[in-house]
Scaffold this active site. Sequence first.
Site, PDB file in Angstrom:
ATOM      1  N   LEU A   1       3.575   2.391  -1.541  1.00 20.78           N
ATOM      2  CA  LEU A   1       2.761   3.099  -0.558  1.00 20.78           C
ATOM      3  C   LEU A   1       1.818   2.155   0.165  1.00 20.78           C
ATOM      4  CD1 LEU A   1       1.851   6.307  -2.616  1.00 20.78           C
ATOM      5  CD2 LEU A   1       3.714   5.981  -0.977  1.00 20.78           C
TER       6      LEU A   1
ATOM      7  N   ASN B   1      -4.847  -7.086  -1.182  1.00 17.11           N
ATOM      8  CA  ASN B   1      -5.108  -8.319  -1.920  1.00 17.11           C
ATOM      9  C   ASN B   1      -5.350  -8.074  -3.399  1.00 17.11           C
ATOM     10  OD1 ASN B   1      -4.861 -10.246   0.048  1.00 17.11           O
ATOM     11  ND2 ASN B   1      -6.982 -10.144   0.686  1.00 17.11           N
ATOM     12  N   GLY B   2      -5.770  -6.854  -3.749  1.00 15.84           N
ATOM     13  CA  GLY B   2      -6.098  -6.568  -5.144  1.00 15.84           C
ATOM     14  C   GLY B   2      -4.970  -5.976  -5.945  1.00 15.84           C
ATOM     15  N   GLY B   3      -3.843  -5.674  -5.317  1.00 11.35           N
ATOM     16  CA  GLY B   3      -2.739  -5.080  -6.054  1.00 11.35           C
ATOM     17  C   GLY B   3      -1.871  -4.231  -5.165  1.00 11.35           C
TER      18      GLY B   3
ATOM     19  N   VAL C   1      -0.226   0.170  -4.550  1.00  9.85           N
ATOM     20  CA  VAL C   1      -0.137   1.586  -4.902  1.00  9.85           C
ATOM     21  C   VAL C   1       1.320   1.990  -4.735  1.00  9.85           C
ATOM     22  CG1 VAL C   1      -0.935   3.917  -4.423  1.00  9.85           C
ATOM     23  CG2 VAL C   1      -2.483   1.983  -4.070  1.00  9.85           C
TER      24      VAL C   1
ATOM     25  N   LYS D   1      -1.259   2.990  -9.575  1.00 11.05           N
ATOM     26  CA  LYS D   1      -2.063   1.934  -8.959  1.00 11.05           C
ATOM     27  C   LYS D   1      -2.045   0.696  -9.846  1.00 11.05           C
ATOM     28  CE  LYS D   1      -5.299   4.731  -6.284  1.00 11.05           C
ATOM     29  NZ  LYS D   1      -6.737   4.946  -5.944  1.00 11.05           N
TER      30      LYS D   1
ATOM     31  N   ASP E   1     -17.021   4.834   0.314  1.00 15.99           N
ATOM     32  CA  ASP E   1     -15.980   4.293   1.200  1.00 15.99           C
ATOM     33  C   ASP E   1     -15.211   5.470   1.783  1.00 15.99           C
ATOM     34  OD1 ASP E   1     -14.360   2.575   2.540  1.00 15.99           O
ATOM     35  OD2 ASP E   1     -13.145   2.016   0.815  1.00 15.99           O
TER      36      ASP E   1
END
Length: 836
Positions: free
Chosen positions: A224, A228-230, A232, A247, A355
């Site tokens: 999906l 940069n952090g992983g 989904v 995630k 956010d």
Amino acid sequence: MGRIVEKHYELYCLADPTFYDSPLAGPDDPGFELAHRTVPGGWARTRKPGAVAYRPLTATPPGQGWKILISARIEEAPEVLAKVGEHCLERELAFGFVRTRPILHLNNAEHADRGSSGTFITVHPAGEAELETALAELDGILGGHRGPAVPGGLRYGKGPVYVRYDGEEGGAGLSPQDGAGAADRSEPSFTLPSHVTPPAFLLPYMAGHDDPAADVPYRVESVLRRTNGGAVYLATDARTGERVVLKEAHPDAGLDEAGTDAVARLSHERQVLERLAGLGVAPELRAYFTQGSRHYLATNRVTGEPLSEVFASRHPLGGAGEADLEGYVEWATEICATVEDAVMKLHMNGLVLRDLDMSSFIVRPDGGVTVVGLEAAQPVLEATGTGFAGSGFGAPLGTVGFDVDRFALACLRFALFLPLTELFLLDRGKAAELAEAIRRSFPLKEGFLRPAVRIVSGGETRLAPSLDGWRQMRSSMARAILASATPERTDRLFPGDIAQFESGGLGFAHGAAGVLYALHVTGAGRYPDHEEWLLSRALNGARGGRPGFYDGMHGVAHTLANLGHHQAALEVLEAAGRDRPPVQATDLYGGLAGIGLNQIYLGELDKALGTASTLAERLPGQAPGGTGLMYGASGPALLFLRLYEKTGDVQWLDQAEAALRLDLGRCAVQADGSLRVTEGRRVLAGLDRGSVGISWVLGELLRYRADPGLSAARQRLDRAARSLFHRQPGLFTGRAGALAYLCRERAGGWGLEDPEAGRQLAALSWHSMTYQGHLAFPGERLLRLSMDLATGTAGVLLAVGGALHGEPVGLPFLSGAMPASRQDAAAVETSRADRG
């Protein structure tokens, strides 16, 4: 709408609160010590925005081949660079690195460009033997350090050292926009080009380079989103068959503004979901586990669509036909209330979403919403505003607690009608103006926007810049442009788009040439000191410069000739042509079409005919990579049309039609009946790449050749210019381009005006801002003001001049702006004769 901001624009926001500027211009952070210390003998140092490169003078500039990539945690970066830099200087290894800690942080931010994620230092060994030695030594030197993973890199050893083979040529592997210069690689795993055989010493590391997600108890169906952090994923639980959202988080990567990495945020999201369990406002937690160094969280899959997508499909001002405004208002006010109720439940549990934007909510089939992306939620006593409008909803610095979400919810009330909320962090007083524009366009109840205006404006009020009267508007925009000038700088004269830093601030689209042209042709004046700035830098930097029109020396020469500097224009073109290979591109922006049109302007018809012949041979087999007037086949079609007008040779009319049909082949009919350029999921209407530019040139063709099919296509293309909502104000991609198109016949001197032009002219006020009390406009992404022709105030000035100026004005080569006057042509011929 969406929270992702292109990383390089965010990078250029760091140096100045008003304009996009080079990170090198920022006075607050000189960078790591190696960025500014004395260069050792025998070495060359190159500094670019965001990056620094060192190379031994005896070494060949790095190109394609093996590269060593080193990552680092922010707090360890100075120590890591000191160790690696000393080693490379001793071993005479070319290397480059990210220039400052803030830029390194930004490169590793969650929604930054993945192409430069992880990489802090790039080392360039000369061959495989040097690669093996350097890898072993660097791995030993950096023992005990750790850093984020490098996408597409093969990890060597246990530390932050990676290796990759890059097939692209290029400098020291450092681009102006990407701190570490890694290519933009979407694949997460290490791969090699088919023609490259890996050296034997890498085989053990390749054998152990397995996909960490392969052993998780879920079958991944689709990706999906990657950050940069992983990532989904949409997945299925292999044990139960339940479809879930999975995630994945990587350590030390995907940093937020506080430096928190993706693993910490995912762990925090787990706690938030446990806290909200059973309330019906958030997904239900299914599992949390680790696999190697990576962390995973699984939730039930919520049926529905992101609010951002529902909004985009329903918003009525994007089309040209009749819209059900009352129906849309009813839906928007209901969904707004539903979202506010959901956020209130978080607040009642002591949490601030923080956010928050349209992508934060899934609209379920039952009409309710589910809050997603809860990793940024914070306890009320810890929540603060970011001060950045990357999502369009970012609360100003100094905002705390529930007020952070209240600001975002106020932005939502605006964005559901006019999604221009990025403007609020440039000018909070803009809220009252946009509220009035919304009330004029939608049948809203009087009180709906009143609290939103109060929250967003924070009590700030100002007089809106006037859009009444051509002379007043022209004077105000000219004063803003002149007040922004920085003649003391060598890299730019007027602030504009970030593209100006790639070409020295000279060009027609994004540099001084286009601004001075717009000021002159609209009657806003001549400015000898600024002309001298352009003259001196063009003459000094022409050799080796780009030859194109909008991005290079033909555009500079056009402006110089237009201003009467005919001799200098010829000298610039002569210097630019030395030692350069023939231009291969065919487009108007930087290729043969723009060059040929300028040759006609300069009275060099024979050269233009040669350029057009080359282009005509090349175009069928090398269709432009883009579409539209600037980047597609419509630019070449414009050159062919002008040659037909000059020569009467019908072959050029045939070539023009064939070229236009190439662009028409990349268009599709939309739900509103308009014909628009489609590129994947993107639909383009702008002057540069989209329907408006194609329609303009197609209209020129139809003046000479009647064709019912083409005429019907043009009517559908024309509808795109009549959309009331334009996200950008600028000439190339926004409302100013539509206005210029609608006034094309007036600019051609035919005495005809389109009634739609008045509506578009009035709607320019939606984007209007002030700079030192004068009328100005934001540039691309709406995050900073711009004064250039393509994206900013100079382009708006030119478009408004097309509508209101007493003499025909417009972009070069279109309608009344083409061809050159007889006096100009005669002056160029005289200059050529004088030169001998």
